[in-house]
Design a protein around this motif. Structure first.
Motif, mmCIF file in Angstrom:
data_model
loop_
_atom_site.group_PDB
_atom_site.id
_atom_site.type_symbol
_atom_site.label_atom_id
_atom_site.label_comp_id
_atom_site.label_asym_id
_atom_site.label_seq_id
_atom_site.Cartn_x
_atom_site.Cartn_y
_atom_site.Cartn_z
ATOM 1 N N GLU A 222 -2.107 -13.353 -1.045
ATOM 2 C CA GLU A 222 -3.195 -13.935 -1.848
ATOM 3 C C GLU A 222 -3.380 -13.151 -3.144
ATOM 4 O O GLU A 222 -3.133 -11.947 -3.191
ATOM 5 N N GLU B 254 -11.326 -9.349 8.550
ATOM 6 C CA GLU B 254 -10.257 -10.235 9.033
ATOM 7 C C GLU B 254 -9.682 -11.067 7.891
ATOM 8 O O GLU B 254 -8.463 -11.227 7.781
ATOM 9 N N GLN B 255 -10.542 -11.583 7.048
ATOM 10 C CA GLN B 255 -10.076 -12.392 5.922
ATOM 11 C C GLN B 255 -9.231 -11.565 4.953
ATOM 12 O O GLN B 255 -8.234 -12.038 4.431
ATOM 13 N N TRP C 86 -15.805 -10.527 9.848
ATOM 14 C CA TRP C 86 -15.237 -11.714 9.208
ATOM 15 C C TRP C 86 -14.550 -11.326 7.900
ATOM 16 O O TRP C 86 -13.426 -11.735 7.642
ATOM 17 N N TYR C 87 -15.243 -10.555 7.065
ATOM 18 C CA TYR C 87 -14.653 -10.131 5.795
ATOM 19 C C TYR C 87 -13.385 -9.316 6.025
ATOM 20 O O TYR C 87 -12.376 -9.527 5.346
ATOM 21 N N ARG D 44 -7.395 -8.931 5.699
ATOM 22 C CA ARG D 44 -6.086 -8.714 6.334
ATOM 23 C C ARG D 44 -5.216 -9.961 6.231
ATOM 24 O O ARG D 44 -4.038 -9.886 5.870
ATOM 25 N N LYS D 45 -5.795 -11.118 6.544
ATOM 26 C CA LYS D 45 -5.035 -12.375 6.480
ATOM 27 C C LYS D 45 -4.536 -12.651 5.073
ATOM 28 O O LYS D 45 -3.382 -13.029 4.864
ATOM 29 N N ARG D 46 -5.416 -12.471 4.109
ATOM 30 C CA ARG D 46 -5.072 -12.788 2.719
ATOM 31 C C ARG D 46 -4.047 -11.805 2.164
ATOM 32 O O ARG D 46 -3.196 -12.185 1.368
ATOM 33 N N GLN D 47 -4.134 -10.557 2.575
ATOM 34 C CA GLN D 47 -3.135 -9.581 2.127
ATOM 35 C C GLN D 47 -1.760 -9.941 2.669
ATOM 36 O O GLN D 47 -0.770 -9.864 1.949
ATOM 37 N N ARG D 48 -1.696 -10.329 3.934
ATOM 38 C CA ARG D 48 -0.419 -10.704 4.547
ATOM 39 C C ARG D 48 0.168 -11.949 3.903
ATOM 40 O O ARG D 48 1.384 -12.092 3.811
ATOM 41 N N SER D 49 -0.697 -12.864 3.463
ATOM 42 C CA SER D 49 -0.205 -14.114 2.885
ATOM 43 C C SER D 49 0.105 -13.984 1.388
ATOM 44 O O SER D 49 0.551 -14.946 0.775
#
Length: 79
Positions: free
Chosen positions: A33, A23-24, A20-21, A26-31
């Protein structure tokens, strides 16, 4: 009544939260954050790694680790 956790089940609980961490992050880096949020996520990932190592070395009770990570997984699902 306390739940019984085998070392393998406790390890799986830790790995689920670790995923979970990761994945989060990766998602936050792409967005794009902010660094503060990424730092908090990376710290959570580091705690998972340390707990997994401790568990694999037999340094903590599997029941304690498993229960703690099962509760954390439920909490994180709600985010």
């Amino acid at each position: 009544m306390s739940e019984q956790w085998s070392p393998q089940a406790a390890e799986e609980a830790v790995l689920a939260v670790t995923r979970w961490y990761a994945e989060q992050i990766r998602k936050r880096q792409r967005s794009g954050e902010g660094p503060e949020v990424l730092q908090v996520l990376k710290e959570g990932l580091a705690v998972c790694a340390a707990d997994l190592e401790t568990l694999q070395e037999g340094g903590e009770e599997a029941a304690e680790v498993g229960a703690r990570y099962a509760a954390l997984a439920q909490e994180l699902e709600g985010l």
